[in-house]
Design a protein around this motif. Structure first.
Motif, PDB file in Angstrom:
ATOM      1  N   SER A 230      42.220  39.007  53.769  1.00  0.00           N
ATOM      2  CA  SER A 230      43.510  39.528  53.328  1.00  0.00           C
ATOM      3  C   SER A 230      44.609  38.886  54.171  1.00  0.00           C
ATOM      4  O   SER A 230      44.325  38.178  55.142  1.00  0.00           O
ATOM      5  CB  SER A 230      43.562  41.043  53.507  1.00  0.00           C
ATOM      6  OG  SER A 230      43.546  41.329  54.884  1.00  0.00           O
TER       7      SER A 230
ATOM      8  N   TYR B  41      46.576  34.355  50.824  1.00  0.00           N
ATOM      9  CA  TYR B  41      46.847  35.797  50.732  1.00  0.00           C
ATOM     10  C   TYR B  41      48.290  36.047  51.133  1.00  0.00           C
ATOM     11  O   TYR B  41      48.755  35.545  52.154  1.00  0.00           O
ATOM     12  CB  TYR B  41      45.932  36.565  51.686  1.00  0.00           C
ATOM     13  CG  TYR B  41      44.465  36.438  51.368  1.00  0.00           C
ATOM     14  CD1 TYR B  41      43.940  36.995  50.208  1.00  0.00           C
ATOM     15  CD2 TYR B  41      43.609  35.770  52.230  1.00  0.00           C
ATOM     16  CE1 TYR B  41      42.592  36.881  49.910  1.00  0.00           C
ATOM     17  CE2 TYR B  41      42.255  35.653  51.949  1.00  0.00           C
ATOM     18  CZ  TYR B  41      41.753  36.211  50.786  1.00  0.00           C
ATOM     19  OH  TYR B  41      40.422  36.095  50.499  1.00  0.00           O
TER      20      TYR B  41
ATOM     21  N   GLY C 242      48.654  42.850  45.658  1.00  0.00           N
ATOM     22  CA  GLY C 242      47.588  42.978  44.672  1.00  0.00           C
ATOM     23  C   GLY C 242      46.220  43.210  45.300  1.00  0.00           C
ATOM     24  O   GLY C 242      46.107  43.567  46.474  1.00  0.00           O
ATOM     25  N   ASP C 243      45.197  42.962  44.502  1.00  0.00           N
ATOM     26  CA  ASP C 243      43.827  43.197  44.914  1.00  0.00           C
ATOM     27  C   ASP C 243      43.325  41.989  45.693  1.00  0.00           C
ATOM     28  O   ASP C 243      42.720  41.077  45.141  1.00  0.00           O
ATOM     29  CB  ASP C 243      42.994  43.426  43.638  1.00  0.00           C
ATOM     30  CG  ASP C 243      41.548  43.735  43.974  1.00  0.00           C
ATOM     31  OD1 ASP C 243      41.259  43.980  45.165  1.00  0.00           O
ATOM     32  OD2 ASP C 243      40.730  43.732  43.038  1.00  0.00           O
ATOM     33  N   GLU C 244      43.560  41.990  47.000  1.00  0.00           N
ATOM     34  CA  GLU C 244      43.261  40.787  47.788  1.00  0.00           C
ATOM     35  C   GLU C 244      41.771  40.497  47.878  1.00  0.00           C
ATOM     36  O   GLU C 244      41.366  39.347  48.019  1.00  0.00           O
ATOM     37  CB  GLU C 244      43.861  40.921  49.183  1.00  0.00           C
ATOM     38  CG  GLU C 244      45.371  40.903  49.149  1.00  0.00           C
ATOM     39  CD  GLU C 244      45.961  40.666  50.520  1.00  0.00           C
ATOM     40  OE1 GLU C 244      45.606  41.407  51.439  1.00  0.00           O
ATOM     41  OE2 GLU C 244      46.777  39.748  50.652  1.00  0.00           O
ATOM     42  N   ALA C 245      40.948  41.545  47.806  1.00  0.00           N
ATOM     43  CA  ALA C 245      39.508  41.345  47.916  1.00  0.00           C
ATOM     44  C   ALA C 245      38.995  40.500  46.759  1.00  0.00           C
ATOM     45  O   ALA C 245      38.009  39.776  46.898  1.00  0.00           O
ATOM     46  CB  ALA C 245      38.803  42.697  47.931  1.00  0.00           C
ATOM     47  N   ASN C 246      39.693  40.564  45.626  1.00  0.00           N
ATOM     48  CA  ASN C 246      39.232  39.819  44.461  1.00  0.00           C
ATOM     49  C   ASN C 246      40.154  38.666  44.088  1.00  0.00           C
ATOM     50  O   ASN C 246      40.134  38.193  42.969  1.00  0.00           O
ATOM     51  CB  ASN C 246      39.070  40.762  43.265  1.00  0.00           C
ATOM     52  CG  ASN C 246      37.851  41.638  43.430  1.00  0.00           C
ATOM     53  OD1 ASN C 246      36.786  41.158  43.811  1.00  0.00           O
ATOM     54  ND2 ASN C 246      38.029  42.929  43.212  1.00  0.00           N
ATOM     55  N   GLN C 247      40.979  38.241  45.057  1.00  0.00           N
ATOM     56  CA  GLN C 247      41.881  37.131  44.753  1.00  0.00           C
ATOM     57  C   GLN C 247      41.159  35.807  44.934  1.00  0.00           C
ATOM     58  O   GLN C 247      40.473  35.599  45.931  1.00  0.00           O
ATOM     59  CB  GLN C 247      43.112  37.205  45.668  1.00  0.00           C
ATOM     60  CG  GLN C 247      44.146  36.141  45.357  1.00  0.00           C
ATOM     61  CD  GLN C 247      45.328  36.190  46.331  1.00  0.00           C
ATOM     62  OE1 GLN C 247      45.634  37.226  46.906  1.00  0.00           O
ATOM     63  NE2 GLN C 247      45.977  35.059  46.510  1.00  0.00           N
TER      64      GLN C 247
ATOM     65  N   LYS D 239      35.923  36.835  41.365  1.00  0.00           N
ATOM     66  CA  LYS D 239      37.305  36.779  41.852  1.00  0.00           C
ATOM     67  C   LYS D 239      38.206  36.186  40.773  1.00  0.00           C
ATOM     68  O   LYS D 239      37.788  35.324  40.011  1.00  0.00           O
ATOM     69  CB  LYS D 239      37.378  35.931  43.121  1.00  0.00           C
ATOM     70  CG  LYS D 239      36.564  36.541  44.241  1.00  0.00           C
ATOM     71  CD  LYS D 239      36.925  35.955  45.588  1.00  0.00           C
ATOM     72  CE  LYS D 239      36.161  36.728  46.665  1.00  0.00           C
ATOM     73  NZ  LYS D 239      36.569  36.352  48.009  1.00  0.00           N
TER      74      LYS D 239
END
Lengths: 283, 424
Positions: free
Chosen positions: B156, B289, B293-298, B371
């Motif tokens: 992240s 990053y 938003g959804d950083e785990a799935n970027q 992702k």
């Protein structure tokens, strides 16, 4: 002899005249036509009338570029000609090694503008970094000074050669007569040398004025118009109008600016030629 | 004797001229104006291979870096114009639409893996995307390990910030910096005024569910500031010097092991691995990053901005030759393998060969792992002028001679003005 010239003049005139028409008059007329059009390529243009010119007159960036260019031209013309004349005076005094000095001073003129621009960009930025000052493309006054330094460095040698030729062609009897009559060096300079090199001054002023107005490569390479267009000169402004936005209307705007620019340079150089010509003396 | 010789020579000349004229008339020829200088050699070789195989002459001319529009403008008005050229997305198409052949029924369009890679307007297909690229933050894994981290530690913006600031704090002890210089010279500033600026635009488009706009709000500009601050404050050089740093400077710092992170794209792969500077194991690319938003799935920023267009004004025979050439490029073995191996392109066509490029492989791995790639929205930026103005404002901000408000103004107000100017 005269008869042969009368008979064969077309052989000498026509090739040059044709080249002039193909390479200058025709493109110029086409350019003039295009300044009234919207176009992407020159084969496909749509006539739009004076709209392009109307836009140009309301474009504040063009006006700013004009004043910046005018200021630059005045400063650089003065600097270049004063320095070139001073060096020319010094190098016509029969000092040892005069020829070496002349060649060395002339050399910068052999390097192309864009290359010089990048070299000076690196040099000046290094100096500014050492001094802890903002770099060229961040501070408009430094950008301006940088451009003046660059132009002086490049042009002084060239103008110097023209002045040297002018000074050397002053008849030595004038100088001798003046010395015998007890004229001081200052009087000789103002009353004899300067009036006699007026033709050279006319040429040098003409060259440095038009060079200043038309400056493009050095401007592009040294500052690129940064920060935010404040060091953008006319030619670069036209180039940016042409290419920085897509759409056929921008090509027309750029073309209209180019035509105005051309007229401007012609008018200024005619005025200057008239002004300095009137000061020339007959030897 | 002399007269006879002159006569023979003149005859030979006429014959060879007419031979050329006949050859032109029968088969047509291809003239490709190439955009990517780094792929020039590979294109020349590929053109020669095609000519050898089919007898159709293919000329490839490469425009010098940053002068494609200028070159295309002058080339296309000549009597032998390029039959194949490229545009950069919808904004670039505005200039050239009149010259683009509608490719909706062309064979090559059918070969696309997804119609998303076709540049269409009002039902007509004007361009075919030919290369998919990814960009992100390139990591020197060896140095990162020396600093005590692995790429798994960075998931992240907060992680990235923590790692970067820790490296900066121990800069003297470690002997390297976190980021290579964020050079703002024209050869490098597109990484920030275009590529990095894509992220706030992407997230705003996502929020609103749009794909282009006439006025941007700049919802995520604070995040843009955070990431840019991170780059310039944890870099190899003082932020005031950035305006003079070039793309080569930045790459050389990364190559010399002076920095762990280097924001750039998959096209840098050949530069980084040439002469054995790095092996595939040293390198990785992580998503940029910015804390939104959804950083785990970027995923990486992946997209296409290079579209092939066929010149509609060219001769009938030349157009056909060009279409055949294009079809051959993306279906034949020689063509696809040259595109993948010699140029390192990932092509969005059914017959594509897997590219050896490690960054590209990573992109497909990330996508496979669920992702979401960040799409390329910078093709909707209103004009070059907008990018340049944003670039100047960023440079001044980095050096401390300007403030962030100027960047915001160039971003938001500039967008509206430039959109009006370009489309008004």
């Amino acid at each position: 002899m005269e008869k042969t010239i009368k008979k064969f003049w077309p052989v000498f005139v026509i090739p040059t005249f044709a080249a002039f028409c193909i390479g200058f008059i025709w493109p110029f007329l086409q350019g003039l036509y295009l300044s009234f059009c919207r176009f992407t390529t020159i084969n496909k243009a749509t006539w739009t009338g004076v709209q392009n010119y109307l836009f140009t007159f309301t474009d504040s960036s063009f006006l700013h570029a004009f004043w910046f260019t005018a200021l630059f031209t005045i400063v650089s013309t003065v600097c270049i000609n004063l320095a070139a004349f001073a060096i020319a005076l010094a190098l016509t005094r029969n000092i040892k090694g005069t020829n070496i000095f002349r060649s060395v001073f002339f050399m910068p003129n052999l390097i192309g503008g864009i290359v010089l621009g990048y070299i000076w960009n690196i040099l000046l930025n290094c100096v500014l970094t050492l001094l802890g000052k903002p770099l060229l493309s961040l501070h408009a006054p430094y950008g301006f000074i940088g451009l003046v330094i660059l132009m002086c460095w490049q042009q002084i040698g060239y103008m110097m050669i023209i002045y040297i030729a002018g000074i050397q062609s002053i008849p030595t009897d004038y100088l001798e007569a003046a010395r015998i009559d007890g004229a001081s060096e200052r009087q000789i300079l103002w009353k004899i040398k300067i009036p006699n090199v007026m033709p050279s001054i006319t040429i040098c002023l003409f060259l440095s004025l038009t060079n200043g107005f038309k400056l493009f490569d050095q401007n592009l390479a040294l500052t690129g118009g940064d920060p935010s267009h404040s060091t953008e000169m006319l030619a670069l402004n036209i180039y940016n109008t042409f290419y920085a936005r897509s759409g056929p209307q921008w090509k027309g705007y750029g073309q209209a600016k180019a035509v105005l620019f051309c007229i401007l340079v012609i008018v200024i150089s005619l005025v200057q030629l008239r002004a300095t010509r009137s000061k020339e003396v007959q030897q | 004797m002399k007269k006879a010789l002159a006569l023979i020579l003149a005859l030979v000349m006429c014959l060879s001229l007419s031979a050329v004229a006949f050859a032109d008339g029968e088969t047509g020829s291809v003239y490709y104006l190439n955009f990517k200088p780094e792929a020039d050699e590979a294109w020349q070789a590929l053109a020669a291979a095609y000519t050898e195989e089919t007898g159709v002459p293919v000329t490839v001319v490469t425009a010098a870096s940053n002068t494609y529009e200028e070159t295309l403008m002058s080339e296309i008005s000549k009597s032998n114009p390029p039959t194949l050229f490229q545009v950069n997305g919808p904004v670039g198409l505005a200039n050239w639409k009149d010259y683009c052949l509608d490719l909706a029924d062309a064979d090559i369009t059918g070969e696309l893996t997804s119609q998303d890679f076709a540049l269409s307007e009002d039902g007509a297909v004007y361009g075919i995307g030919y290369v998919i690229e990814s960009y992100g933050i390139i990591v020197n894994k060896t140095l990162l390990e020396q600093a005590g981290y692995t790429i798994d530690d960075i998931q992240s913006f907060d992680d990235l910030k923590k790692v970067a600031e820790d490296i900066t704090a121990r800069k003297d002890e470690l002997g390297f910096a976190a980021f290579s210089s964020a050079g703002m010279d024209a050869s490098s500033d597109w990484r920030f005024k275009t590529h990095l600026a894509n992220l706030p635009i992407y997230f705003e488009y996502q929020d609103k569910g749009i794909s282009s706009t006439d006025a941007i709000e700049g919802t995520y500009l604070d995040n843009y500031k955070n990431i840019f601050d991170l780059y310039i404050n944890n870099s190899t050089c003082d932020p005031a010097e950035l305006s003079g740093k070039t793309g080569d400077d930045s790459r050389n710092e990364f190559l010399a092991g002076e920095a762990v992170f280097f924001q750039n794209g998959s096209w840098e792969y050949t530069n980084l691995t040439a002469d054995g500077a790095f092996t595939d194991d040293d390198l990785a690319m992580i998503p940029i990053y910015i804390g939104v938003g959804d950083e785990a799935n970027q995923g990486l920023c992946t997209g296409c901005e290079n579209y092939w267009c066929v010149n509609a004004e060219a001769d009938e025979a030349d157009i056909q030759a060009t279409l055949d050439f294009l079809y051959w490029l993306v279906t034949s073995e020689t063509g696809t393998s040259a595109l993948a191996n010699d140029m390192g392109f990932v092509i969005p066509f059914k017959g594509a060969v897997e590219s050896p490029n490690v960054f590209v492989k990573q992109d497909s791995e990330m996508t496979a792992a669920g992702k979401t790639p960040v799409s390329w929205n910078f093709t909707t930026m209103p004009s070059e002028q907008w990018k340049n103005d944003l670039g100047s404002a960023l440079t001044a901000y980095a050096a401390g001679t300007g403030d962030w408000d100027a960047v915001v103004s160039a971003f938001v107000d500039g967008w509206a003005t430039e959109y009006q100017l370009a489309n008004g």
